[in-house]
Design an enzyme around this catalytic site. Structure first.
Site, mmCIF file in Angstrom:
data_model
loop_
_atom_site.group_PDB
_atom_site.id
_atom_site.type_symbol
_atom_site.label_atom_id
_atom_site.label_comp_id
_atom_site.label_asym_id
_atom_site.label_seq_id
_atom_site.Cartn_x
_atom_site.Cartn_y
_atom_site.Cartn_z
ATOM 1 N N GLY A 109 -23.527 3.833 5.674
ATOM 2 C CA GLY A 109 -22.672 4.369 4.610
ATOM 3 C C GLY A 109 -23.180 3.891 3.262
ATOM 4 N N GLY B 130 -22.298 4.989 0.148
ATOM 5 C CA GLY B 130 -21.458 5.569 -0.903
ATOM 6 C C GLY B 130 -21.400 4.617 -2.087
ATOM 7 N N VAL C 127 -19.948 1.708 -2.592
ATOM 8 C CA VAL C 127 -20.208 0.295 -2.318
ATOM 9 C C VAL C 127 -21.593 0.125 -1.680
ATOM 10 C CG1 VAL C 127 -19.407 -1.765 -1.106
ATOM 11 C CG2 VAL C 127 -17.735 -0.143 -1.998
ATOM 12 N N LYS D 220 0.873 -1.171 0.000
ATOM 13 C CA LYS D 220 0.000 0.000 0.000
ATOM 14 C C LYS D 220 0.918 1.232 0.000
ATOM 15 C CE LYS D 220 -4.570 0.773 0.637
ATOM 16 N NZ LYS D 220 -5.744 0.028 0.228
HETATM 17 P P1 NAD Z 1 -17.448 6.176 -0.284
HETATM 18 O O1 NAD Z 1 -16.578 7.291 0.163
HETATM 19 O O2 NAD Z 1 -18.003 6.175 -1.659
HETATM 20 O O3 NAD Z 1 -18.697 6.032 0.713
HETATM 21 C C1 NAD Z 1 -18.633 6.166 2.078
HETATM 22 C C2 NAD Z 1 -19.983 6.682 2.569
HETATM 23 O O4 NAD Z 1 -19.976 6.676 3.996
HETATM 24 C C3 NAD Z 1 -20.292 8.101 2.118
HETATM 25 O O5 NAD Z 1 -21.597 8.176 1.598
HETATM 26 C C4 NAD Z 1 -20.167 8.905 3.422
HETATM 27 O O6 NAD Z 1 -21.029 10.023 3.476
HETATM 28 C C5 NAD Z 1 -20.559 7.876 4.448
HETATM 29 N N1 NAD Z 1 -20.077 8.168 5.793
HETATM 30 C C6 NAD Z 1 -18.901 8.727 6.174
HETATM 31 N N2 NAD Z 1 -18.859 8.836 7.513
HETATM 32 C C7 NAD Z 1 -19.998 8.290 7.983
HETATM 33 C C8 NAD Z 1 -20.539 8.092 9.268
HETATM 34 N N3 NAD Z 1 -19.886 8.480 10.374
HETATM 35 N N4 NAD Z 1 -21.754 7.511 9.379
HETATM 36 C C9 NAD Z 1 -22.447 7.127 8.295
HETATM 37 N N5 NAD Z 1 -21.986 7.297 7.039
HETATM 38 C C10 NAD Z 1 -20.784 7.868 6.893
HETATM 39 O O7 NAD Z 1 -16.605 4.838 -0.010
HETATM 40 P P2 NAD Z 1 -16.814 3.417 -0.680
HETATM 41 O O8 NAD Z 1 -15.934 3.297 -1.867
HETATM 42 O O9 NAD Z 1 -18.268 3.131 -0.783
HETATM 43 O O10 NAD Z 1 -16.167 2.468 0.443
HETATM 44 C C11 NAD Z 1 -16.849 2.202 1.658
HETATM 45 C C12 NAD Z 1 -15.950 1.413 2.597
HETATM 46 O O11 NAD Z 1 -15.586 0.173 1.974
HETATM 47 C C13 NAD Z 1 -14.634 2.107 2.938
HETATM 48 O O12 NAD Z 1 -14.291 1.778 4.257
HETATM 49 C C14 NAD Z 1 -13.633 1.474 1.975
HETATM 50 O O13 NAD Z 1 -12.320 1.494 2.499
HETATM 51 C C15 NAD Z 1 -14.163 0.054 1.919
HETATM 52 N N6 NAD Z 1 -13.798 -0.643 0.684
HETATM 53 C C16 NAD Z 1 -14.164 -0.141 -0.533
HETATM 54 C C17 NAD Z 1 -13.823 -0.822 -1.701
HETATM 55 C C18 NAD Z 1 -14.231 -0.311 -3.058
HETATM 56 O O14 NAD Z 1 -14.147 -1.057 -4.034
HETATM 57 N N7 NAD Z 1 -14.704 0.933 -3.165
HETATM 58 C C19 NAD Z 1 -13.098 -2.028 -1.630
HETATM 59 C C20 NAD Z 1 -12.750 -2.543 -0.359
HETATM 60 C C21 NAD Z 1 -13.110 -1.836 0.786
#
Ligand code: NAD
Length: 367
Positions: A194, A196, A198, A94
């Site tokens: 959350g 977002g 995913v 990373k």
């Molecule tokens: P993202 O930034 O698109 O979405 C995160 C969401 O969480 C946002 O809508 C944000 O407003 C919300 N959020 C932030 N703080 C919050 C809180 N305190 N309470 C409630 N909601 C809150 O991120 P993502 O790409 O959807 O990823 C989500 C998680 O999954 C992250 O932890 C990321 O590391 C993990 N992840 C993502 C992927 C991927 O392919 N995108 C792969 C592996 C792991």
């Protein structure tokens, strides 16, 4: 001379890199500095027994360099186990760039970072993480081939989030099978924290299967949008951790299973996308087990994203990506059975199976 700054005894006590709490026999840690572009980055290579260390680059405004170092150490270790448990021939790595992605990320800085990645001759392969876009990876690709997550127009696999969500859905179904005897989620109450990239896609899968979905997010606009689009209910209680649900799916932040939340949990299953959900892997893993809450290890069920970028290296297509991601279901069930047989937590079980794969490969290499 260093000893004029800090006496030798003090230095010994501090052990600035190898003595860090998150240091776990990492193979190599590369500090990258460039005065002209302002680049300050750290590349962490945890383990390369199974293959090149692959993991994203995160750009974040850390409070200090200790935080950045700890983050890269922790995240690169996580990648080793994620790839190993998923059966990919990849090691764990990373990178972190210290700075504000909104104001300090320039094409020159990204290209300089790419030169550092290139200097490692493929031992580390980068990808997107927080603060990075596909377009940044396209820039890195101009300097080095050791990058994944580039745009589909440039031959990449594109946005990994939908496939990550699909893997989480598979892991959740396996957990339901184990806990309730059926993997069908129709009528089950699932809280997605959350929504977002995913989280939204996970809500879609759940609603298609007839689950009752509650959603929570700090972004009010997203809540209204996702609720309307999929017929999900916005969580309106005081404390989401004590919500009366079958499944709690953390898809926002890490460490939400902690001393302050664990006793309140009413969910029977924890299965979500967020990385590092257990604030303390051992303590909170054991507490979940003691309370009879089934925990689907995060690094196992959120591996869809790495499966997606691995396709770029191996040259396989969407059908194989989906097949490998669906296999998360079987692996999750195996982990539950293994943890029962060994009387350990599901997290420990997933770690030990991943470590077993690495050890076996090392033995083969030493023959
Ligand atoms: P993202 O930034 O698109 O979405 C995160 C969401 O969480 C946002 O809508 C944000 O407003 C919300 N959020 C932030 N703080 C919050 C809180 N305190 N309470 C409630 N909601 C809150 O991120 P993502 O790409 O959807 O990823 C989500 C998680 O999954 C992250 O932890 C990321 O590391 C993990 N992840 C993502 C992927 C991927 O392919 N995108 C792969 C592996 C792991």
């Amino acid at each position: 001379m260093i000893s004029e700054v800090l006496p030798f005894n003090e230095l010994k006590k501090v052990d600035p890199v190898f003595g860090q709490l998150s240091f776990d026999n990492h193979e190599q840690i590369v500090f990258c500095n460039d005065k002209d572009t302002g680049l300050k980055a750290i590349i962490g290579i945890h383990n390369t027994v199974l293959g090149p260390a692959l993991g994203g680059t995160r750009m974040w405004q850390y409070n200090n360099e200790w935080e950045a170092l700890n983050d890269v150490l922790r995240l690169s270790r996580g990648m080793t186990f994620k790839s190993a448990i998923t059966g990919l021939n990849l090691g764990g790595g990373k990178a972190v760039i210290i700075g504000d992605a909104k104001t300090q990320k320039t094409p020159e800085l990204m290209k300089k970072f790419a030169e550092f990645v290139h200097s490692l001759s493929g031992k580390y392969i980068t990808a997107e993480d927080v603060g990075m876009e596909t377009s940044d990876m396209d820039l890195v690709r101009e300097i080095t081939p050791y990058v994944t997550g580039i745009s589909e127009e440039k031959g990449g696999a594109g946005n990994p989030s939908p496939i990550t969500a699909y893997g989480v859905f598979m892991g959740m179904k396996a957990a339901a099978k184990y806990k309730f005897g059926t993997d069908h989620l129709e009528g089950r109450k699932v809280l997605v924290q959350g929504i977002g990239h995913v989280g939204e896609s996970l809500v879609e899968h759940l609603r298609n299967e007839g689950a009752e979905v509650l959603i929570a997010d700090i972004n009010e606009n997203r809540l209204a949008e996702v609720s309307k689009k999929y017929g999900a209910t916005v969580f309106s209680g005081d404390d989401l951790y004590s919500a009366d649900v079958d499944v709690y799916a953390p898809c926002a932040l890490g460490a939400t299973i902690n001393d302050g939340t664990i006793e309140k949990l009413n969910a029977k299953i924890v299965a979500g996308a967020a990385n590092n959900q257990l604030a303390d892997e051992k303590k909170h893993g054991e507490l979940l087990k003691k309370r009879g809450i089934v925990y689907a290890p995060d690094f196992l069920i959120n591996a869809g994203g790495i499966i997606n970028v691995y396709a770029e290296l191996e040259g396989y297509g969407k059908a194989e990506i989906v097949r490998k991601t669906e296999n998360i279901y079987n692996t999750t069930l195996e982990i539950f059975e293994h943890s029962d047989a060994k009387n350990c937590t599901t997290h420990e079980s997933a770690l030990s199976i991943a470590q077993g794969r690495i050890d076996a490969r090392k033995l083969e290499q030493e023959k």
